[in-house]
Motif scaffolding. Structure first.
Motif, PDB file in Angstrom:
ATOM      1  N   VAL A 258      -6.960  27.818 -21.299  1.00 13.55           N
ATOM      2  CA  VAL A 258      -7.051  27.340 -19.911  1.00 13.55           C
ATOM      3  C   VAL A 258      -6.001  28.069 -19.086  1.00 13.55           C
ATOM      4  O   VAL A 258      -4.809  27.992 -19.379  1.00 13.55           O
ATOM      5  N   LYS A 259      -6.450  28.782 -18.064  1.00 14.94           N
ATOM      6  CA  LYS A 259      -5.521  29.498 -17.194  1.00 14.94           C
ATOM      7  C   LYS A 259      -5.315  28.714 -15.901  1.00 14.94           C
ATOM      8  O   LYS A 259      -6.272  28.310 -15.230  1.00 14.94           O
ATOM      9  N   VAL A 260      -4.057  28.454 -15.562  1.00  9.15           N
ATOM     10  CA  VAL A 260      -3.689  27.676 -14.376  1.00  9.15           C
ATOM     11  C   VAL A 260      -2.903  28.580 -13.438  1.00  9.15           C
ATOM     12  O   VAL A 260      -1.862  29.123 -13.809  1.00  9.15           O
ATOM     13  N   GLY A 261      -3.378  28.725 -12.220  1.00 11.33           N
ATOM     14  CA  GLY A 261      -2.723  29.594 -11.251  1.00 11.33           C
ATOM     15  C   GLY A 261      -1.628  28.897 -10.463  1.00 11.33           C
ATOM     16  O   GLY A 261      -1.556  27.664 -10.404  1.00 11.33           O
TER      17      GLY A 261
ATOM     18  N   GLY B  11      -9.928  17.504 -31.703  1.00  9.43           N
ATOM     19  CA  GLY B  11      -9.750  18.541 -32.709  1.00  9.43           C
ATOM     20  C   GLY B  11      -9.803  19.954 -32.182  1.00  9.43           C
ATOM     21  O   GLY B  11      -9.718  20.918 -32.949  1.00  9.43           O
ATOM     22  N   CYS B  12      -9.942  20.125 -30.866  1.00 10.27           N
ATOM     23  CA  CYS B  12      -9.997  21.456 -30.274  1.00 10.27           C
ATOM     24  C   CYS B  12      -8.591  22.066 -30.200  1.00 10.27           C
ATOM     25  O   CYS B  12      -7.613  21.374 -29.912  1.00 10.27           O
ATOM     26  N   ASP B  13      -8.499  23.365 -30.476  1.00  9.51           N
ATOM     27  CA  ASP B  13      -7.259  24.103 -30.218  1.00  9.51           C
ATOM     28  C   ASP B  13      -7.227  24.459 -28.744  1.00  9.51           C
ATOM     29  O   ASP B  13      -8.191  25.031 -28.224  1.00  9.51           O
ATOM     30  N   VAL B  14      -6.140  24.130 -28.057  1.00 16.51           N
ATOM     31  CA  VAL B  14      -6.020  24.422 -26.629  1.00 16.51           C
ATOM     32  C   VAL B  14      -4.787  25.289 -26.401  1.00 16.51           C
ATOM     33  O   VAL B  14      -3.708  24.998 -26.925  1.00 16.51           O
ATOM     34  N   LEU B  15      -4.961  26.360 -25.642  1.00 17.37           N
ATOM     35  CA  LEU B  15      -3.858  27.222 -25.218  1.00 17.37           C
ATOM     36  C   LEU B  15      -3.841  27.229 -23.697  1.00 17.37           C
ATOM     37  O   LEU B  15      -4.898  27.173 -23.053  1.00 17.37           O
ATOM     38  N   ILE B  16      -2.646  27.307 -23.123  1.00 16.40           N
ATOM     39  CA  ILE B  16      -2.508  27.323 -21.669  1.00 16.40           C
ATOM     40  C   ILE B  16      -1.853  28.633 -21.250  1.00 16.40           C
ATOM     41  O   ILE B  16      -0.825  29.030 -21.818  1.00 16.40           O
ATOM     42  N   VAL B  17      -2.463  29.313 -20.299  1.00 18.03           N
ATOM     43  CA  VAL B  17      -1.818  30.459 -19.643  1.00 18.03           C
ATOM     44  C   VAL B  17      -1.453  29.985 -18.248  1.00 18.03           C
ATOM     45  O   VAL B  17      -2.329  29.717 -17.422  1.00 18.03           O
ATOM     46  N   SER B  18      -0.165  29.846 -18.014  1.00 20.40           N
ATOM     47  CA  SER B  18       0.293  29.204 -16.788  1.00 20.40           C
ATOM     48  C   SER B  18       1.082  30.153 -15.906  1.00 20.40           C
ATOM     49  O   SER B  18       2.084  30.730 -16.321  1.00 20.40           O
ATOM     50  N   SER B  19       0.626  30.317 -14.687  1.00 20.65           N
ATOM     51  CA  SER B  19       1.432  30.980 -13.666  1.00 20.65           C
ATOM     52  C   SER B  19       2.427  29.959 -13.120  1.00 20.65           C
ATOM     53  O   SER B  19       2.429  28.803 -13.526  1.00 20.65           O
ATOM     54  N   GLY B  20       3.251  30.401 -12.210  1.00 21.24           N
ATOM     55  CA  GLY B  20       4.120  29.463 -11.515  1.00 21.24           C
ATOM     56  C   GLY B  20       5.602  29.709 -11.624  1.00 21.24           C
ATOM     57  O   GLY B  20       6.391  29.092 -10.898  1.00 21.24           O
ATOM     58  N   ALA B  21       6.035  30.617 -12.513  1.00 19.08           N
ATOM     59  CA  ALA B  21       7.475  30.817 -12.693  1.00 19.08           C
ATOM     60  C   ALA B  21       8.134  31.347 -11.427  1.00 19.08           C
ATOM     61  O   ALA B  21       9.176  30.844 -10.988  1.00 19.08           O
ATOM     62  N   VAL B  22       7.540  32.373 -10.824  1.00 19.66           N
ATOM     63  CA  VAL B  22       8.128  32.939  -9.601  1.00 19.66           C
ATOM     64  C   VAL B  22       8.111  31.906  -8.481  1.00 19.66           C
ATOM     65  O   VAL B  22       9.102  31.724  -7.763  1.00 19.66           O
TER      66      VAL B  22
END
Length: 379
Positions: free
Chosen positions: A14-17, A48-59
């Motif tokens: 899941v990519k979060v902008g 039971g799903c594997d979930v990965l997060i790609v998260s923007s927001g640091a800057v």
């Protein structure tokens, strides 16, 4: 065409902008929205799903905490803001996932980490271990060490690279728009949402727009690029609105979105790449017992290897041959040729002592191995 359902997928990225995560006017996280998203993630995780997060927001978070003025930042300013923001971002994700009893692990990567062999293998192994421990990897681009200007859209493409690296079968890009339209919806009120894209064609690419907000580095163009990366590697992708609460539940309930479909799956796509697209750099000869184990779907352990030939580095493709020299399969080896020769025929515990470090327990992991249906393997 019938749309897939989230429940059919076993591993989802899941990519979060930034524009979804950060309230630019208030300069803080959209806490209520993020809590709702975390609940959606927890529901998938609980099934039971594997979930990965790609998260923007640091800057964006760094800008807020440092009270920097609006407008473009110089490279060194973006890097410094990211250094402050990454700490805050990790804490936020740890908190919202922890509220559901889920551990989070931060991984900072760059596009180069997904393309340079050794760094790719290390990142892949770290992600695999976190998922094995049922933790959620939270992945962000390492903006603090970027060597070129931070560009719009990096995290869309990065999310696609992460999805392929993790052998995910679905990538979800949460956006400020609910999918791909046949014309820019903010310019044409008659624009229609395209629910399913079977293949990314030139016509589909021509529909892409550009970035629409100050915080967002993405745009439809980079999302189409991400779709090309993901679907080529056997990963389905969808674009859905993240402006609503519980965006993943909305997808589950057949809410509006655009699916980009692939005919392959991550395992077959990766295996095809290993078997046919990489030049072998060496050969491992194995005993009859190891051949039987590989045929049963096991990994290749050092104990089953009897001979090493060639000059290869960790991550290179090698041919695996049985005791009668017939090719059994091909795979990505976890050791350099010199180290592989030292530990051949030895147990994994002996291998660690011989090398002085604790390396991979497998010579070739089964996920990195293609076993052919050749005759005479165990002769």
């Amino acid at each position: 065409m019938t749309r897939p359902h989230l429940k059919k997928f076993r591993r989802i990225v899941v990519k979060v902008g930034s524009s979804l995560l950060i309230d630019s006017a208030a300069g803080k996280v959209r806490a209520t929205w993020l809590s709702a998203l975390a609940a959606d993630i927890a529901a998938l995780h609980g099934d039971g799903c594997d979930v990965l997060i790609v998260s923007s927001g640091a800057v964006a978070l760094g800008r807020s905490k440092l009270k920097l003025p609006r407008g473009p930042l110089k490279l060194e300013e973006s890097q410094a803001a990211a250094a402050v923001g990454q700490i805050a971002l990790a804490r936020i994700w740890s908190k919202v996932l922890g509220d559901h009893g889920i551990g989070a692990g931060q991984i900072l990567v760059t596009l180069q980490d997904t393309e340079e062999r050794r760094r790719y293998l290390n990142a892949r192994s770290t992600i695999a271990k976190l998922l094995e421990w049922r933790a959620v990897p939270v992945i962000n681009e390492n903006d603090t060490v970027a060597t070129n200007e931070i560009r719009y859209g990096d995290n869309d493409r990065l999310a696609a690279r992460v999805a392929t690296m993790a052998s995910a079968d679905l990538l979800i890009l949460l956006s400020d728009i609910d999918g791909l339209y046949d014309a820019p919806p903010h310019l044409n009120p008659e624009a229609k949402l395209i629910p399913v894209v079977k293949r990314v064609t030139a016509d589909i690419e021509a529909m892409a727009g550009s970035a629409a907000s100050e915080l967002s580095r993405g745009g439809m163009r980079t999302k189409i690029e991400a779709a090309k990366i993901a679907t080529t590697a056997g990963t389905h992708m969808l674009i859905a609105s993240g402006k609503i609460e519980h965006p993943l539940q909305a997808i589950m309930d057949a809410g509006p979105c655009t699916w980009f479909l692939t005919r392959a799956n991550p395992v077959t796509a990766r295996k095809r790449w290993i078997a046919g697209s990489l030049e072998p750099k060496g050969t491992l000869t194995i005993d009859a017992g190891a051949v039987t184990a590989l045929r049963a779907g096991k990994s290749l352990l050092p104990a089953g290897v009897t001979r090493i030939d060639g000059h290869f580095a960790r991550g290179d493709a090698v041919i695996v041959r049985g005791p009668n020299t017939h090719e059994v399969g091909r795979g990505l080896v976890a050791y350099d040729a010199v180290d592989a020769d030292k530990i051949k025929g030895r147990s994994s515990s002996d291998a660690a002592q011989l090398l002085g470090v604790s390396g991979r327990s497998e010579m070739i992991h089964r996920d990195d191995l293609v076993v052919g249906g050749l005759r005479g393997e165990a002769d």
